[in-house]
Design a protein around this motif. Sequence first.
Motif, mmCIF file in Angstrom:
data_model
loop_
_atom_site.group_PDB
_atom_site.id
_atom_site.type_symbol
_atom_site.label_atom_id
_atom_site.label_comp_id
_atom_site.label_asym_id
_atom_site.label_seq_id
_atom_site.Cartn_x
_atom_site.Cartn_y
_atom_site.Cartn_z
ATOM 1 N N UNK A 137 -1.319 -7.077 5.728
ATOM 2 C CA UNK A 137 -0.097 -7.322 6.497
ATOM 3 C C UNK A 137 0.879 -8.092 5.615
ATOM 4 N N UNK A 138 2.134 -7.697 5.631
ATOM 5 C CA UNK A 138 3.172 -8.345 4.841
ATOM 6 C C UNK A 138 3.931 -9.332 5.731
ATOM 7 N N UNK A 139 4.137 -10.536 5.201
ATOM 8 C CA UNK A 139 4.852 -11.588 5.934
ATOM 9 C C UNK A 139 6.075 -12.000 5.117
ATOM 10 N N UNK A 140 7.148 -12.380 5.812
ATOM 11 C CA UNK A 140 8.316 -12.857 5.075
ATOM 12 C C UNK A 140 9.200 -13.740 5.937
ATOM 13 N N UNK A 141 9.994 -14.544 5.193
ATOM 14 C CA UNK A 141 11.056 -15.352 5.781
ATOM 15 C C UNK A 141 12.271 -14.480 6.016
ATOM 16 N N UNK A 142 12.867 -14.586 7.185
ATOM 17 C CA UNK A 142 14.204 -14.087 7.407
ATOM 18 C C UNK A 142 15.157 -15.264 7.541
ATOM 19 N N UNK A 143 16.422 -14.964 7.674
ATOM 20 C CA UNK A 143 17.386 -16.054 7.771
ATOM 21 C C UNK A 143 17.267 -16.812 9.082
ATOM 22 N N UNK A 180 13.722 -1.459 8.540
ATOM 23 C CA UNK A 180 14.077 -2.608 9.359
ATOM 24 C C UNK A 180 15.494 -3.058 9.095
ATOM 25 N N UNK A 181 16.236 -3.325 10.171
ATOM 26 C CA UNK A 181 17.610 -3.799 10.043
ATOM 27 C C UNK A 181 17.709 -5.259 10.468
ATOM 28 N N UNK A 182 18.622 -5.967 9.825
ATOM 29 C CA UNK A 182 18.876 -7.375 10.149
ATOM 30 C C UNK A 182 17.613 -8.227 10.064
ATOM 31 N N UNK A 183 16.795 -7.938 9.071
ATOM 32 C CA UNK A 183 15.565 -8.703 8.854
ATOM 33 C C UNK A 183 15.355 -8.935 7.362
ATOM 34 N N UNK A 184 16.447 -9.117 6.633
ATOM 35 C CA UNK A 184 16.354 -9.321 5.192
ATOM 36 C C UNK A 184 15.603 -10.589 4.839
ATOM 37 N N UNK A 185 15.207 -10.700 3.572
ATOM 38 C CA UNK A 185 14.436 -11.849 3.103
ATOM 39 C C UNK A 185 15.365 -13.001 2.743
ATOM 40 N N UNK A 186 14.849 -14.211 2.897
ATOM 41 C CA UNK A 186 15.632 -15.408 2.635
ATOM 42 C C UNK A 186 15.642 -15.762 1.154
ATOM 43 N N UNK A 187 14.583 -15.336 0.414
ATOM 44 C CA UNK A 187 14.490 -15.661 -1.006
ATOM 45 C C UNK A 187 13.511 -14.711 -1.674
ATOM 46 N N UNK A 207 0.837 -1.195 0.000
ATOM 47 C CA UNK A 207 0.000 0.000 0.000
ATOM 48 C C UNK A 207 0.874 1.248 0.000
ATOM 49 N N UNK A 208 0.788 2.045 -1.072
ATOM 50 C CA UNK A 208 1.462 3.334 -1.218
ATOM 51 C C UNK A 208 2.981 3.247 -1.115
ATOM 52 N N UNK A 209 3.547 2.078 -1.376
ATOM 53 C CA UNK A 209 4.993 1.945 -1.338
ATOM 54 C C UNK A 209 5.405 0.635 -1.999
ATOM 55 N N UNK A 210 6.668 0.581 -2.348
ATOM 56 C CA UNK A 210 7.271 -0.679 -2.758
ATOM 57 C C UNK A 210 8.224 -1.098 -1.653
ATOM 58 N N UNK A 211 8.062 -2.326 -1.183
ATOM 59 C CA UNK A 211 8.955 -2.857 -0.168
ATOM 60 C C UNK A 211 10.082 -3.618 -0.851
ATOM 61 N N UNK A 212 11.289 -3.379 -0.410
ATOM 62 C CA UNK A 212 12.444 -4.028 -1.013
ATOM 63 C C UNK A 212 13.332 -4.607 0.091
ATOM 64 N N UNK A 213 13.603 -5.898 -0.036
ATOM 65 C CA UNK A 213 14.445 -6.574 0.934
ATOM 66 C C UNK A 213 15.829 -6.827 0.348
ATOM 67 N N UNK A 214 16.851 -6.453 1.079
ATOM 68 C CA UNK A 214 18.184 -6.905 0.740
ATOM 69 C C UNK A 214 18.471 -8.157 1.572
ATOM 70 N N UNK A 215 19.691 -8.654 1.494
ATOM 71 C CA UNK A 215 20.042 -9.799 2.328
ATOM 72 C C UNK A 215 20.170 -9.405 3.791
ATOM 73 N N UNK A 216 20.144 -8.079 4.087
ATOM 74 C CA UNK A 216 20.276 -7.620 5.470
ATOM 75 C C UNK A 216 19.057 -6.875 5.984
ATOM 76 N N UNK A 217 18.464 -6.012 5.158
ATOM 77 C CA UNK A 217 17.514 -5.031 5.669
ATOM 78 C C UNK A 217 16.232 -4.979 4.839
ATOM 79 N N UNK A 218 15.278 -4.208 5.353
ATOM 80 C CA UNK A 218 14.021 -3.936 4.654
ATOM 81 C C UNK A 218 13.926 -2.441 4.376
#
Length: 314
Positions: free
Chosen positions: A88-94, A71-78, A42-53
Amino acid sequence: SDQGDYAWWNPTGTNPTTGDISQAGSNRLPTGSRIVAALSAVQQVLMWTDLDLWSIKYVGYPLVFGQTKIGSNCGAISKHGVAEMGGVVYWWGRKNFYALASGAPQVIPCTVWDVVFQDLDTNNLDKCWIETITSFNEVIFFYPSASGGTGQCDSYAKVNIIDGTWDYGSLPRAAGIDQSVLGNPIMATPQGLLYTHEDGYNADGQPITVSATTGYFMIGEGEDYVFVDQILPDMKWGLYNGAQTASVQLTFNVINFQGDTPVTHGPYTMTNTTNQIPVRIRGRQMQITISSSDLNSFWRLGRIRYRWSVDGRH
């Protein structure tokens, strides 16, 4: 790319197609070594690196897009390890599962954390993915297990986002979509076989064999031995206004100390005519397994009660 032309990437001058000043360009994220996943929210694009959101928002010419680390230290796993359901957005972290609520990442408390993250095939993390089941308020995290040894997604952990309960099991699924104009959720096996899910009450004409097992819990106070002589079922035995013909089995494992070999009682079969199960169970801790293998039946578990009394102390 330019705002109105995804084929125009020149950051200077005028876009000859639209006649507007080009809003193409680039931004560099200062942390992380690679971009893993992105999702239009909603009103944004979320982008995950291997470290952050990161949150990417349109801010207009000349900066065009602004980027904010949320968000720091909560990057996506894939790249398929992110999903949205109910806003609500859900994701895998490492090392954890996350949800984006109230503008900030939050760790989802996971009662089966060790089952997943201690058996995760770290050589195939890119295959981890998420399926949402809107009709049951469930988010399913599929992953390749190290114990399975196939390198493909063969296991899952599932959370009900309403009550926070988790379960896990084996189910080979490599991709899927939630309910849509096509109907119920559709998922594919790693071999490419498609299945519709949440559809009917049999397994392609065969009985569905299901079971669920609790953890061990104290029957009474921790230092007491307890004697149980009666189990009182609390069940629904069929669909609303339908035949009440389900048959369900209960099995009890009982121990006195952690690490004991459990003493098994049952299975005891329950139907809609069962008002009590007479048993003779003695111990400190109990584990319950409920199972069935009916064809075309529906049942629902309520709050099972048992009659007990203190039977000595150790």
